[in-house]
Design an enzyme around this catalytic site. Structure first.
Site, PDB file in Angstrom:
ATOM      1  N   GLU A 173      -5.135   3.822   6.486  1.00 30.54           N
ATOM      2  CA  GLU A 173      -4.739   3.615   5.102  1.00 30.54           C
ATOM      3  C   GLU A 173      -5.360   4.712   4.247  1.00 30.54           C
ATOM      4  OE1 GLU A 173      -5.279   1.250   1.192  1.00 30.54           O
ATOM      5  OE2 GLU A 173      -6.819   1.063   2.722  1.00 30.54           O
ATOM      6  N   SER A 185     -10.940  -0.367   3.123  1.00 30.96           N
ATOM      7  CA  SER A 185     -10.176  -0.574   4.357  1.00 30.96           C
ATOM      8  C   SER A 185      -9.744   0.776   4.911  1.00 30.96           C
ATOM      9  CB  SER A 185      -8.905  -1.376   4.084  1.00 30.96           C
ATOM     10  OG  SER A 185      -9.208  -2.666   3.644  1.00 30.96           O
ATOM     11  N   ARG A 242       0.814  -1.226   0.000  1.00 32.76           N
ATOM     12  CA  ARG A 242       0.000   0.000   0.000  1.00 32.76           C
ATOM     13  C   ARG A 242       0.847   1.276   0.000  1.00 32.76           C
ATOM     14  NH1 ARG A 242      -3.310  -3.478  -0.498  1.00 32.76           N
ATOM     15  NH2 ARG A 242      -5.454  -3.443   0.238  1.00 32.76           N
TER      16      ARG A 242
HETATM   17  N1  EPU Z   1     -11.153 -10.920  10.372  1.00 31.71           N
HETATM   18  C1  EPU Z   1     -11.740 -10.993  11.612  1.00 31.71           C
HETATM   19  N2  EPU Z   1     -13.040 -10.599  11.747  1.00 31.71           N
HETATM   20  C2  EPU Z   1     -13.781 -10.183  10.685  1.00 31.71           C
HETATM   21  C3  EPU Z   1     -13.187 -10.116   9.405  1.00 31.71           C
HETATM   22  C4  EPU Z   1     -11.860 -10.477   9.267  1.00 31.71           C
HETATM   23  O1  EPU Z   1     -11.114 -11.387  12.595  1.00 31.71           O
HETATM   24  O2  EPU Z   1     -14.958  -9.860  10.875  1.00 31.71           O
HETATM   25  C5  EPU Z   1      -9.732 -11.303  10.241  1.00 31.71           C
HETATM   26  C6  EPU Z   1      -9.578 -12.761   9.867  1.00 31.71           C
HETATM   27  O3  EPU Z   1      -8.478 -13.267  10.600  1.00 31.71           O
HETATM   28  C7  EPU Z   1      -9.243 -12.706   8.392  1.00 31.71           C
HETATM   29  C8  EPU Z   1      -8.413 -11.452   8.374  1.00 31.71           C
HETATM   30  O4  EPU Z   1      -9.095 -10.553   9.247  1.00 31.71           O
HETATM   31  O5  EPU Z   1      -8.525 -13.828   8.012  1.00 31.71           O
HETATM   32  C9  EPU Z   1      -8.198 -10.834   7.023  1.00 31.71           C
HETATM   33  O6  EPU Z   1      -9.436 -10.448   6.444  1.00 31.71           O
HETATM   34  P1  EPU Z   1      -9.577 -10.295   4.854  1.00 31.71           P
HETATM   35  O7  EPU Z   1      -9.020 -11.453   4.167  1.00 31.71           O
HETATM   36  O8  EPU Z   1     -10.968  -9.877   4.567  1.00 31.71           O
HETATM   37  O9  EPU Z   1      -8.595  -9.119   4.446  1.00 31.71           O
HETATM   38  P2  EPU Z   1      -7.949  -7.884   5.182  1.00 31.71           P
HETATM   39  O10 EPU Z   1      -6.531  -8.184   5.470  1.00 31.71           O
HETATM   40  O11 EPU Z   1      -8.790  -7.454   6.314  1.00 31.71           O
HETATM   41  C10 EPU Z   1      -7.048  -6.826   2.956  1.00 31.71           C
HETATM   42  C11 EPU Z   1      -7.107  -5.516   2.234  1.00 31.71           C
HETATM   43  C12 EPU Z   1      -8.424  -5.357   1.501  1.00 31.71           C
HETATM   44  C13 EPU Z   1      -8.589  -6.505   0.530  1.00 31.71           C
HETATM   45  C14 EPU Z   1      -8.530  -7.825   1.334  1.00 31.71           C
HETATM   46  C15 EPU Z   1      -8.589  -9.025   0.428  1.00 31.71           C
HETATM   47  C16 EPU Z   1      -5.690  -4.012   3.531  1.00 31.71           C
HETATM   48  C17 EPU Z   1      -5.631  -2.810   4.429  1.00 31.71           C
HETATM   49  N3  EPU Z   1      -6.909  -4.423   3.185  1.00 31.71           N
HETATM   50  O12 EPU Z   1      -8.013  -6.781   3.992  1.00 31.71           O
HETATM   51  O13 EPU Z   1      -8.366  -4.166   0.752  1.00 31.71           O
HETATM   52  O14 EPU Z   1      -9.818  -6.424  -0.171  1.00 31.71           O
HETATM   53  O15 EPU Z   1      -7.270  -7.880   2.051  1.00 31.71           O
HETATM   54  O16 EPU Z   1      -7.388  -9.154  -0.250  1.00 31.71           O
HETATM   55  O17 EPU Z   1      -4.646  -4.552   3.185  1.00 31.71           O
HETATM   56  C18 EPU Z   1      -8.878  -1.845   0.750  1.00 31.71           C
HETATM   57  O18 EPU Z   1      -7.663  -1.646   0.751  1.00 31.71           O
HETATM   58  O19 EPU Z   1      -9.713  -0.897   0.700  1.00 31.71           O
HETATM   59  C19 EPU Z   1      -9.361  -3.210   0.833  1.00 31.71           C
HETATM   60  C20 EPU Z   1     -10.656  -3.498   0.946  1.00 31.71           C
END
Ligand code: EPU
Length: 322
Positions: free
Chosen positions: A318, A227, A156
């Site tokens: 972010e 995010s 990012r």
């Molecule tokens: N999780 C929880 N509770 C929840 C939801 C998620 O504990 O209600 C935890 C779980 O451990 C899950 C982890 O969060 O495994 C990761 O969640 P997710 O795979 O949805 O992805 P993220 O790391 O939260 C990142 C990006 C997103 C992107 C997703 C999918 C960043 C800041 N965000 O989110 O990007 O869509 O991965 O690749 O890196 C954005 O940047 O606007 C964005 C949406």
């Protein structure tokens, strides 16, 4: 190129938070842009805006916003205008059978914005497809062509993110992977969603859109900037046994901010019209449709404080605060 003055910013962003800009210039060509930069009557500073999908205006903006009006075509050499919708690029490359960008399907915003912040999802970041970008220096009007190394891409972030007040992207040459490259579906539940050993780029795109729909607020229905926080990179000393982590080559651990926020019981938490999204607590939404920037910042500060008190980890936003 006719400047507009005293602009309502809310409809130019996905958050829909009220704020005004002193001026807005819609430009098409590099010449338009150079003319705008040379126009002494336009209020300073200049600031590029794409889909407004990763921005929070915390007050009125006293300068001139620069928005590119452009065609949504991919040139024969892979050139795309900065103002092209990223998702349109993903759709066209998937249709052409090319690999990689389909994982970025459904991310709101433009190519330019995505290239500045190295937008990513499902194991893919846009920076990896960049061959070159044409930039205009906002101070001198000079055009320069830079390559991927110059951009210094990381999670990012990019050199342009650091030097955003100096350059604006005009267009870029992007090169997806060839059709025979493997689908990249090892992130999260993408493979389970596909249940197919060798999905086409279009099948991956559809699966990504379904997964996103199930977790992320639909920008057409409820305002947000995706995010809100970065996933923090922390010293292993602060990890607790139950904390999910992804170990980095540096020895640091990346922890999902969504997990930290979830564990603090903040899902659905409200501050004025702002709310933590239930199914992806990394996202702050304009729940009432009338949230103010003070509501969002109030909720942001509460989240940062609560996570810090509980886990000794300081979340960093972010979303760009303007
Ligand atoms: N999780 C929880 N509770 C929840 C939801 C998620 O504990 O209600 C935890 C779980 O451990 C899950 C982890 O969060 O495994 C990761 O969640 P997710 O795979 O949805 O992805 P993220 O790391 O939260 C990142 C990006 C997103 C992107 C997703 C999918 C960043 C800041 N965000 O989110 O990007 O869509 O991965 O690749 O890196 C954005 O940047 O606007 C964005 C949406």
């Amino acid at each position: 190129m006719i400047p507009e003055y005293d602009i309502d910013i809310a409809p130019l962003t996905t958050f829909g938070i009220p704020a005004r800009a002193a001026a807005l210039v819609r430009w098409q060509t590099a010449d338009d842009l150079r003319d705008a930069l040379a126009d002494g009557s336009l209020p300073r500073p200049f600031k590029a805006i794409g889909g407004g999908s990763n921005m929070l205006f915390t007050g009125n903006f006293g300068g001139t916003l620069l928005l590119q009006d452009c065609s949504s075509e991919i040139g024969s050499d892979g050139t795309v205008a900065a103002g092209m919708e990223l998702d349109e690029f993903c759709r066209l490359t998937a249709e052409a059978g090319l690999r990689g960008p389909e994982n970025l399907s459904g991310i709101p915003g433009t190519i330019g914005g995505a290239l500045v912040q190295n937008a990513g999802a499902y194991g893919v970041e846009i920076g990896e497809f960049l061959v070159s970008a044409r930039l205009m220096n906002l101070n001198t009007g000079e055009v320069m062509t830079v390559d991927r190394d110059w951009m210094n891409y990381a999670y990012r972030s990019s050199r342009l993110k650091e030097e955003e007040d100096r350059f604006i992207i005009i267009d870029a040459v992007l090169k997806p992977q060839e059709a025979d490259a493997l689908a990249r579906i090892d992130y999260g539940n993408l493979r389970a969603e596909l249940g197919n050993a060798a999905p086409t780029p279009m099948a991956v795109r559809q699966a990504v859109l379904r997964v996103r729909d199930s977790k992320l607020p639909n920008p057409a229905v409820v305002g947000s900037a995706g995010s809100f926080f970065r996933n923090p990179e922390v010293d292993p000393a602060v990890l607790t046994p139950e904390m999910p982590r992804y170990m980095l080559p540096s020895g640091q651990a990346k922890v999902p901010a969504a997990w930290l926020i979830d564990r603090c019981g903040l899902k659905g938490r409200r501050f004025g019209g702002a709310m933590v999204w239930e199914s992806q607590p990394l996202v702050i939404v304009n729940a009432s449709g009338t949230a103010t920037s003070a509501d969002v910042v109030g909720l942001e500060n509460e989240i940062i404080r609560t996570v810090r008190d509980r886990f000794n980890i300081t979340l960093v936003p972010e979303v760009e605060h303007v």
